[in-house]
Design a protein around this motif. Structure first.
Motif, PDB file in Angstrom:
ATOM      1  N   ALA A 199      -9.723   4.227  15.178  1.00  0.00           N
ATOM      2  CA  ALA A 199      -8.564   3.354  15.380  1.00  0.00           C
ATOM      3  C   ALA A 199      -8.478   2.902  16.836  1.00  0.00           C
ATOM      4  CB  ALA A 199      -7.283   4.077  14.968  1.00  0.00           C
ATOM      5  N   HIS A 200      -8.690   3.820  17.748  1.00  0.00           N
ATOM      6  CA  HIS A 200      -8.633   3.484  19.168  1.00  0.00           C
ATOM      7  C   HIS A 200      -9.707   2.460  19.527  1.00  0.00           C
ATOM      8  CE1 HIS A 200      -7.930   3.922  23.442  1.00  0.00           C
ATOM      9  NE2 HIS A 200      -9.226   4.147  23.608  1.00  0.00           N
ATOM     10  N   LEU A 201     -10.923   2.665  19.063  1.00  0.00           N
ATOM     11  CA  LEU A 201     -12.006   1.722  19.357  1.00  0.00           C
ATOM     12  C   LEU A 201     -11.740   0.351  18.737  1.00  0.00           C
ATOM     13  CD1 LEU A 201     -15.150   3.999  19.021  1.00  0.00           C
ATOM     14  CD2 LEU A 201     -14.170   3.028  21.104  1.00  0.00           C
ATOM     15  N   THR A 248      -9.647  13.358  16.280  1.00  0.00           N
ATOM     16  CA  THR A 248     -10.166  13.161  14.924  1.00  0.00           C
ATOM     17  C   THR A 248     -10.956  11.866  14.847  1.00  0.00           C
ATOM     18  OG1 THR A 248      -8.225  11.965  14.145  1.00  0.00           O
ATOM     19  CG2 THR A 248      -8.162  14.379  13.975  1.00  0.00           C
ATOM     20  N   LYS A 249     -11.868  11.793  13.888  1.00  0.00           N
ATOM     21  CA  LYS A 249     -12.697  10.603  13.728  1.00  0.00           C
ATOM     22  C   LYS A 249     -11.832   9.373  13.441  1.00  0.00           C
ATOM     23  CE  LYS A 249     -16.529   8.657  11.080  1.00  0.00           C
ATOM     24  NZ  LYS A 249     -16.226   7.361  11.567  1.00  0.00           N
TER      25      LYS A 249
END
Length: 80
Positions: free
Chosen positions: A11-13, A5-6
């Motif tokens: 969040a990961h980035l 999901t976007k």
């Protein structure tokens, strides 16, 4: 990391770039590679003991080299 999901990708980035910024700041303040800083600081541990409701925390013993490293990271002199 499997994110689809976007929001999860964003969040990961955010986490990855924050970790990179922290590592760069540590390297700039100490003049050492992040791997070297981690190796030097990993053995430091404090202890917290609670006996009959009284809580006491004991900081780690710091040799002069590690004290200098921590001073560079915090920007101030640590007390003994």
């Amino acid at each position: 990391m499997f994110v689809r999901t976007k929001d999860a990708i964003d969040a990961h980035l955010t986490i990855v770039f924050t970790a990179l910024a922290v590592a760069r700041t540590i390297q700039n303040r100490t003049g050492l590679a992040i791997r070297n800083v981690i190796r030097q600081l990993r053995p430091l541990r404090s202890a917290t003991i609670a006996i009959n409701g009284a809580v006491q925390t004991f900081p780690p013993e710091l040799d002069p080299e590690r004290r200098t490293l921590l001073d560079a990271l915090t920007g101030k002199a640590l007390t003994k």
